[in-house]
Design an enzyme around this catalytic site. Structure first.
Site, short mmCIF file in Angstrom:
data_model
loop_
_atom_site.label_atom_id
_atom_site.label_comp_id
_atom_site.label_asym_id
_atom_site.label_seq_id
_atom_site.Cartn_x
_atom_site.Cartn_y
_atom_site.Cartn_z
N ALA A 69 0.85 -1.18 0.00
CA ALA A 69 0.00 0.00 0.00
C ALA A 69 0.89 1.24 0.00
CB ALA A 69 -0.91 -0.02 1.22
N GLY A 108 -0.25 -5.01 0.83
CA GLY A 108 -1.46 -4.81 0.06
C GLY A 108 -1.39 -5.45 -1.31
N GLU A 111 -2.37 -8.96 -0.71
CA GLU A 111 -3.80 -8.98 -0.39
C GLU A 111 -4.64 -8.82 -1.66
OE1 GLU A 111 -4.61 -7.42 4.00
OE2 GLU A 111 -3.44 -5.98 2.83
N GLU A 131 3.64 -6.33 7.19
CA GLU A 131 3.09 -5.23 7.98
C GLU A 131 3.54 -5.24 9.44
OE1 GLU A 131 0.22 -5.63 4.53
OE2 GLU A 131 1.43 -6.96 5.78
#
Length: 689
Positions: A69, A108, A111, A131
């Site tokens: 992200a 991300g 994901e 993370e």
């Protein structure tokens, strides 16, 4: 449906027959910023409803798949669509969706890939959810979907460690469905076409429950307990483990909601702010004052190391671990053989523990060669001396290296304290000379202080920074002074250690104040582990004394290796209080007229960590360190400062600089010791706070 290209070219769509190729192009790492999420959501919505599209492949331009992200958006209001909405959209698509993964699919990015029905990866790809290293957990379903694909045990390991896995391991675990050949996108498109031809229904990861329902829950709880024990007060690993448990025990949507709640809690925590500070600190540390991006590193293909002792051998392993050939030089054949045998034994231990394969051990040992002939350094691009910490000895070795290397070879000294500019006088080209202060054990410890001499060339610094990162080190450029950044501040931290003992604190009480703060061990535990003789030798060289520590050394009590130091070690490892030492401290206190009293943990922290911070401010005043965050990197990666507190300078700001300056002034007034005198920088910053 015609091929499309969005404004700013962040997302484009092309077709290969009935397969739509959606390409994200957001260099350098294709971060999932709003400028990517919005056009990607629009493209996927159109393709979902397009009857001519039979399958969808999500790929990325450039050197990597989505590597995460946009960390700059953390803590800010998220613009819609967020990543969770993107993945939810993917899961409404009834035609097969395939993620084509190259480079790294991290955070991300992974994901997003988990939102697809299938994943095809390049053989060199790496996949992970890192993370936890930012004090967070995956916030877009990673803790719920990954366990469904690879099983809760594998997911727990990946999520709580934050370590990525290679494509072959991902294939074996079920995270990846196929490995691609030369053309990843073509192979992914072909894979998608086959799946489309086979027909559905295509099961979203969220609906796959077989690996969750078959797990041994008692074993899962035991593993979660192990994660908690290793967390050492860090919140994120515990939250990650809790989220994986939720994936097993709760319905998908409820587990997803719990994950989001945990993410929001963590992102606002002091620990996560501290860990994100350190993340950006590593990026900043790569920027060296006075050196621009146009300066390129020199190629380093082989490294020479002088000295096959504990430090030299550890440095050799660090380079071999990074795939760089090493020539190890010793003065005597016997010493060389001992060094090589020690390295082989260390690798064998790693194999026995399962942290290294036999194949990798063989490959790393093959990169190491040993000799007693300095002529073997002729083909080295970098030579590091790692001999005894004594100026005369090091100068002699450096002069011998200088006569043996080719033009352009970088020569470095692995010194902990000595004057790098004085050592540079031993070589003919001081511009090709620098300090490389590795921390023991050098094959394990991440910190590398790169010491910039008065004449060190810019491309030498760039080379050493790049090289350090390539072997997994965290490099920080520092200036020349006694002890550089880390050891100079360590000396300030230790100034009051013996005074605390004489005034009434026991070694165990001091160490407990440190471990309660978050340190992995206290100062007396640390010195017993390292060996008291090291500090004794340094003090004698500088003409300094330490009342209690010198007495211990005179008694032959050097710590764990002799079974006695500040503690007793009946079994060789477990520290026990020593009545004899307590009696000696009491006698010394009486002799010098100190009346013992109760000392609080708060006072212990004030008299040790506040001088540490004060010395850091002086180091910044003198330009020895370029920025506060550099000091934080040094202390977290080299000395065990608690990761969740972000380093001493970051922690000081959270504590309050005015508070720290005030307490230092208090102790300066009461003791008259210079170590407590607030630095000009600290006083100025405290006044502004």
């Amino acid at each position: 449906m015609t091929d499309i290209k969005t404004p700013e070219a962040k997302v484009s769509v092309a077709h290969r027959g009935g397969v739509a190729i959606v390409t994200i192009d957001n260099p350098p790492v294709n971060a999932l910023s709003f400028s990517v999420r919005s056009p990607l959501h629009d493209a996927l919505t159109r393709l979902r409803d397009d009857q001519a599209t039979a399958a969808i492949v999500i790929a990325c331009a450039g050197r990597t798949f989505v590597a995460g992200a946009d960390i700059a958006e953390f803590g800010k209001p998220m613009q819609d669509p967020d990543l969770g909405a993107l993945i939810a959209l993917l899961e409404t698509i009834e035609k097969p969706t395939v993620a084509a993964i190259h480079g790294t699919a991290l955070g991300g990015g992974l994901e997003l890939a988990l939102g697809c029905h299938f994943r095809v990866a390049d053989e060199t790809a790496r996949l992970g959810l890192p993370e936890v290293k930012l004090g967070l957990l995956p916030g877009a379903g990673g803790t719920v979907r990954l366990p469904a694909l690879v099983g809760p045990f594998k997911a727990l390991d990946m999520i709580t460690s934050g370590m990525p896995i290679v494509a072959a391991e991902a294939l074996e675990a079920g995270l990846v469905d196929s490995l691609a050949g030369v053309d990843l996108v073509a192979d992914a498109a072909a894979f998608a076409a086959v799946k489309a031809a086979e027909g559905g229904p295509f099961i979203a990861v969220r609906n796959r429950r077989d690996k969750l329902e078959s797990v041994d829950r008692d074993e899962l709880e035991a593993r979660i307990k192990g994660v908690t024990a290793k967390a050492r007060g860090l919140q994120a690993p515990v939250a990650c483990a809790q989220a994986v448990r939720n994936a097993v025990l709760l319905p998908f949507d409820e587990a997803l909601a719990r994950e989001r709640a945990l993410f929001i809690e963590l992102v606002g925590s002091e620990q996560s702010r501290a860990q994100r500070h350190l993340f950006f600190a590593e990026r900043e540390a790569a920027k060296v004052v006075g050196i621009d991006k146009t300066i390129k590193p020199r190629p380093i293909r082989r490294v020479g190391i002088i000295g096959a002792g504990t430090m030299g051998g550890g440095i050799a392993m660090a380079f071999a671990n990074g795939g760089i050939a090493v020539t190890l030089v010793e003065a005597a054949t016997e010493a060389l053989q001992r060094g090589l045998e020690r390295i082989a034994k260390n690798y064998a231990i790693s194999v026995s523990r399962g942290s290294l394969s036999e194949t990798d051990k063989t490959a790393r040992l093959a990169l190491l060669s040993g000799t007693t002939d300095y002529a073997a350094l002729a083909d080295c691009d970098l030579v590091i001396e790692a001999v005894f910490e004594e100026m005369t000895v090091k100068k002699e070795v450096l002069a011998a290296i200088d006569k043996s290397v080719k033009p352009g070879t970088i020569i470095a000294t692995n010194t902990s304290y000595l004057d790098v500019n004085a050592l540079a006088g031993a070589v003919s080209k001081p511009q090709d000379f620098a300090g490389m202060h590795f921390f023991s054990p050098a094959n394990v410890m991440k910190l590398l202080e790169i010491v910039r001499g008065a004449e060190t060339a810019p491309d030498v610094l760039v080379t050493l920074l790049s090289l350090a990162r390539s072997i997994g080190k965290v490099p920080v450029v520092v200036g020349v002074c006694h002890g550089f950044v880390g050891n100079r501040m360590l000396a300030a931290r230790g100034t009051e250690i013996e005074a605390l003992l004489l005034e009434g604190a026991s070694p165990a009480e001091v160490d407990k104040a440190f471990t309660d703060f978050g340190w992995p061990m206290g100062p007396f535990q640390m010195v017993d582990l390292a060996g008291l003789d090291i500090g004794w030798r340094n003090r004698k060289a500088l003409g300094k004394t330490a009342l209690i520590a010198d007495w211990l050394c005179e008694q032959g009590r050097f710590g764990q290796k002799t079974g006695r130091g500040f503690y007793l070690y009946a079994d060789g490892r477990t520290a026990q209080p020593d009545p004899e030492l307590a009696a000696h401290i009491a006698e010394e206190a009486k002799r010098i007229g100190v009346a013992p009293r109760a000392i609080t943990a708060e006072e212990i922290i004030e008299r040790t960590l506040y001088p540490l911070i004060n010395e850091g401010m002086r180091i910044l005043e003198e330009g020895i360190a370029a920025r506060e965050s550099d000091i934080d990197l040094v202390w977290v990666n080299g000395y065990g400062f608690p990761l969740g507190k972000g380093g001493p300078m970051f922690w000081a700001r959270q504590k309050g600089l005015a508070t720290i300056a005030g307490r230092l002034s208090y102790w300066h007034d009461h003791t008259g010791k210079d170590v407590f005198k607030p630095s000009e920088r600290l006083k100025a910053m405290a006044a502004e706070a």
